[in-house]
Structure formats: C-alpha cells, structure tokens
Enzyme design. Structure first.
Site, PDB file in Angstrom:
ATOM      1  N   GLU A  32       0.797  -1.709   0.172  1.00 49.41           N
ATOM      2  CA  GLU A  32      -0.121   0.031  -0.184  1.00 49.41           C
ATOM      3  C   GLU A  32       0.776   1.570  -0.347  1.00 49.41           C
ATOM      4  OE1 GLU A  32      -2.176   2.758  -0.648  1.00 49.41           O
ATOM      5  OE2 GLU A  32      -3.412   0.908  -0.474  1.00 49.41           O
ATOM      6  N   SER A  34      -0.160   4.539  -0.099  1.00 49.51           N
ATOM      7  CA  SER A  34      -0.764   5.077   0.672  1.00 49.51           C
ATOM      8  C   SER A  34      -1.569   4.918   2.013  1.00 49.51           C
ATOM      9  CB  SER A  34      -2.326   5.883  -0.152  1.00 49.51           C
ATOM     10  OG  SER A  34      -2.839   7.087   0.231  1.00 49.51           O
ATOM     11  N   GLY A  37      -7.259   0.909   3.317  1.00 51.68           N
ATOM     12  CA  GLY A  37      -8.200   0.731   3.298  1.00 51.68           C
ATOM     13  C   GLY A  37      -8.924   1.051   2.194  1.00 51.68           C
ATOM     14  N   GLY A  38      -7.448   1.846   1.149  1.00 52.21           N
ATOM     15  CA  GLY A  38      -8.500   2.166  -0.588  1.00 52.21           C
ATOM     16  C   GLY A  38      -9.369   3.104   0.257  1.00 52.21           C
ATOM     17  N   THR A  39      -9.405   3.656  -1.377  1.00 50.95           N
ATOM     18  CA  THR A  39     -10.851   4.922  -1.654  1.00 50.95           C
ATOM     19  C   THR A  39     -12.226   5.196  -0.781  1.00 50.95           C
ATOM     20  OG1 THR A  39     -10.718   4.659  -3.916  1.00 50.95           O
ATOM     21  CG2 THR A  39     -12.474   6.146  -3.330  1.00 50.95           C
ATOM     22  N   CYS A  40     -12.670   3.427  -0.440  1.00 53.53           N
ATOM     23  CA  CYS A  40     -13.962   3.496   0.410  1.00 53.53           C
ATOM     24  C   CYS A  40     -13.900   3.874   1.538  1.00 53.53           C
ATOM     25  CB  CYS A  40     -14.906   2.275  -0.094  1.00 53.53           C
ATOM     26  SG  CYS A  40     -16.246   2.144   1.509  1.00 53.53           S
ATOM     27  N   HIS A 435     -48.406  -1.755   4.802  1.00 52.00           N
ATOM     28  CA  HIS A 435     -48.994   0.285   4.994  1.00 52.00           C
ATOM     29  C   HIS A 435     -48.609   0.308   6.310  1.00 52.00           C
ATOM     30  CE1 HIS A 435     -51.656   2.968   3.696  1.00 52.00           C
ATOM     31  NE2 HIS A 435     -52.554   2.849   5.126  1.00 52.00           N
TER      32      HIS A 435
END
Length: 454
Positions: A32, A34, A37-40, A435
């Site tokens: 990794e 950066s 965990g990545g973008t998410c 309902h």
C-alpha cells in the site's frame, strides 16, 4: 529476491479480504503506497456518507416549519466537527484493518509504491519480491486536466480536508460525485454552482431521471449550468475567476472542485516492463474471472474497468476467491449493474435504462409512479422524484429499475433480488407489502404497465 505465494498491490475493497483469504493457504505480501483501506474507507463511501448525514441534519433544521415544528433560527454547520466525526469512522476502519494485518503471521504489509520489473517481479522499498500469483488492486483517482493545474483545485480527497465552509464552491462536472458534494456543501452553507459540459446532468441515466435530479438541485438553490464548454480559470490570491463558452461573463469562486471523472492508478506500475495488457485508458484487461492475459496475474477493483464501485470490487474478490478454489461459479458477466446516487432524496439504480433496453432490441414495457402520489412520501414531507420499472414484454422479466426518492437507495434492492432470481415482475406485483410504506406502492405501480412510447 524474497519469494511469496501471493502478492497483492493495493489494500482496497478487493485486495484486503483477498489477503485474509489467501493467508489461510500461504504467505501473502500486500503493498500500500497510501492509506490502508483504499478509496471506500479513506475518501469514498465512509467519509462522504458521514458528510451526507450531517448535511441532512442541516436540511432538517431548516424545514421544521413544513411539518409543524418551530425550530429557532441560527443552525450552523461546523465543518471542523463534521470532519472530526467522519475521521472517527475512517480511523476505526483503517486501524482495524492494519491491526488485522499485523496480527496475521502469514501477511506482510509493505508501505511503499510498487512497480513491476517483469511479469512476476515487483520492486518495493528498493527490494525485489516475487510470486507466481499477483493481484493488482490499485484503484482509481480523480482526473485533473492540464488546464486546471494552474489554480488551487480540490478533488474528492482534498475537499474532505477542509475545515471551513467555502463561500462559493464551483464544481466542474455534473455527475455522481459532483452532485453529492454540491448538495451537501449547499446545505452546509456554501453558494454552489455546478458546471456540466453536456446538455444534461448524469448523462448515463435516462433523460427523465436527469431532469428530475436537476430539479432537486435547483429546488435547493444550486445553480446548474449546462453546455458549459471552453471553461477557463485564473486565480488571484484566494479568488478564482471562472469563464466559459468564450464570453466575458465570469463567476467568482472561493473554491473549485474537479469532479470530471476517474482514471486508474496503473500509470505508476511500469506495466511496460511486463506483457500485461491495458486499454487506452489504462484499465487492465481481464476476463470473466478477473484474469489478465498473463497466467497467474489478476486485476481486481476499479482498475479493471468492470464496475468502479465498492460492491463490484468486493464481488471481484468473491469471483477470484471462488476461481482459486477451482469453483468457476462466479463471473463478472453474471453481475447486474446496480448503484446509488447519494443525494437527498437518493437514486437507486439497477439493470438497464430505457435507452439501453431499446438499443438492445427489447420490446419494453414501463411502469412508473411519481413520489407525489405515494402517501408515505407525502406524510414524510419528501415527495420529490419517482419510481420506475423497465420490463421485457416477452418474458415479463425486469430489465431495469430506478427509484429516485425517499429511501430509493434501499428500496432498489427489492428489484435487484427479483432480477437475480430471474422471476417475472408479477411476483413483485402480487406480493403483500407493509402499509404504510413507500415500497407498498411498487405493486400498485406494477399493475399499470404500458408499452414504452417511441
């Protein structure tokens, strides 16, 4: 050269679960450059939906009168506190993943930028490592055209680091990311202008969806400028001057967000040192099982061009895991396209649009109902939007659906389940629903299907 059984480049929503799965069978290196965990986790779903929730509270505080609630004037968005709240979620997720990596003796986490030396050799931290099975999970990032690099622009990442509300936020791009940030920052207190080069917002949707979304934006006093071509920007101090369409008219912005598109992070991998095939956009070419043209090398997540969402990335992991277990039971081609636009009210989408269905030669039936005719939506004071189902006239199977309205991002999953079950729309139509709910009007809607007008 250090040998592993498996190498994973990237800790996103496909790479991370795959690392834990493969660690049960051998030694795994996961790399990794950066934030784990990545973008998410770091600058996508987790932080933005926290911001959407805060923006919704601002909306509630300004619309109490509509429901007979007298709320004293003076509500104010504190972006420092909003940011701190989202960071608690981000850090909890990221720290949990990092701890799980550290606790697993079969996983080695490398923190560095990786690149290929050859098909099966990767350089990381000036160390060469190798494996017979390699998984590329490098994700994507915001597109930044050259003409905007002379100003202090924002992307989906840097805008989440602001601690004060922009006075006037100009957003270039009228699609999913731009619309979400536009509405949330308007609710926080910014003046917002959205510039879209095309003739309508979110052009991949049908025109009626685009028009309804534009109306939602305009109802919140967000300025939407369509056909905004030839955009030029210049900056003097903190002020950015925006001009378009070769006119003298200009917009004075305090901040500019670029939400033009996404590009894969494959350009730093030095794939020219390999025989791995990529397309002209940098997407790694894969087959139904996420395999590249090189034996033992896979591409998963946003960088393979087959999805671009957290749920499709996770499904890539599931496809690869099944394949490695000699069970070719999951395929990319079996996946039904589904996603959400997380404005308020949200849009839930699954399957084909009307335009796509016609282009594919289907004889199309349509059922549609405006939210303004749904009692529960009116009672909630949230009656913008509409719901719609697109049906194959020959088989009665659902081809696609959209729910633009209160709860639309959740309600759409009912259509998704029916489509995966390959059951006719009549199953939904004839069901008995609770309902009063918004979803109870779907069966009513499906009682009135009609041919798509040409």
């Amino acid at each position: 050269m250090k040998k592993f059984d498996y190498i994973i480049i990237g800790t996103g929503q496909a790479g991370t679960p795959l690392a834990f799965s493969l660690a049960k069978k051998g030694k795994v290196a996961i790399i990794e450059k950066s934030l784990v965990g990545g973008t998410c986790v770091n600058n996508g779903c987790v932080p933005t939906k926290a911001y959407v929730a805060s923006a919704r509270r601002m909306w509630d505080s300004n619309h109490g009168e509509d429901l007979g609630i007298e709320i004293p004037a003076g509500s104010k968005a504190n972006l420092e506190k909003i940011k701190a709240r989202k960071e608690t979620f981000v850090h909890a997720s990221r720290n949990g993943i990092e701890k799980s990596f550290a606790d697993n003796e079969n996983i080695t986490l490398y923190r560095a930028e990786a690149y290929f030396v050859s098909d099966y050799e990767i350089m990381v931290n000036e160390e060469k490592i190798t494996a017979k099975q390699i998984f590329i999970n490098v994700g994507a990032r915001a597109v930044v055209p050259e003409e905007y690099k002379s100003i202090d622009y924002l992307t989906n990442i840097s805008i989440l680091e602001l601690t004060s509300i922009p006075k006037h936020l100009v957003i270039v791009g009228g699609s999913y990311i731009g619309l979400e940030f536009g509405q949330m920052f308007k609710r926080f207190g910014s003046e917002v202008t959205i510039l879209e080069r095309g003739d309508r917002l979110i052009k991949r949707e049908d025109e009626d969806v685009s028009e309804a979304v534009a109306k939602i934006m305009q109802n919140e006093d967000i300025t939407v400028s369509l056909n905004a071509k030839d955009i030029t920007m210049s900056q003097s101090g903190a002020e950015i001057t925006v001009k378009m369409n070769n006119t003298q008219d200009s917009i004075k912005a305090s901040h500019v967000l670029l939400a033009i598109g996404r590009q894969p992070n494959t350009d730093t991998l030095k794939l020219e040192n390999t025989t791995i095939e990529v397309d002209d956009k940098g997407m790694v070419a894969v087959d139904d099982f996420c395999r590249t043209n090189v034996e033992g090398i896979f591409a998963i997540g946003d960088c393979n061009g087959h999805g671009g969402f957290t749920h499709t990335s996770y499904n890539d992991f599931q496809i690869v895991e099944a394949y490695l277990l000699d069970k070719e039971e999951r395929k990319i081609s079996d996946r039904i396209t589904t996603y959400g636009l997380f404005i308020d009210p949200p849009l839930g989408r699954v399957g084909m649009t009307k335009k796509q269905a016609v282009e594919k030669g289907y004889e199309v039936l349509v059922a549609s109902r405006p939210m303004s005719k749904i009692a529960r939506a009116k009672e909630k004071g949230e009656n913008q939007g509409f719901m719609e189902a697109i049906i194959d006239a020959k088989t009665n199977l659902i081809l696609g659906a959209n729910v633009l309205g209160v709860g639309g991002d959740e309600i759409i999953n009912g259509f998704t389940n029916l489509m995966y079950a390959k059951q006719p729309y009549t199953v939904f139509r004839d069901g008995v629903h609770i309902h009063p709910t918004v979803t109870e009007l779907i069966p009513t809607m499906l009682e009135n299907v009609s041919p798509l007008s040409k």
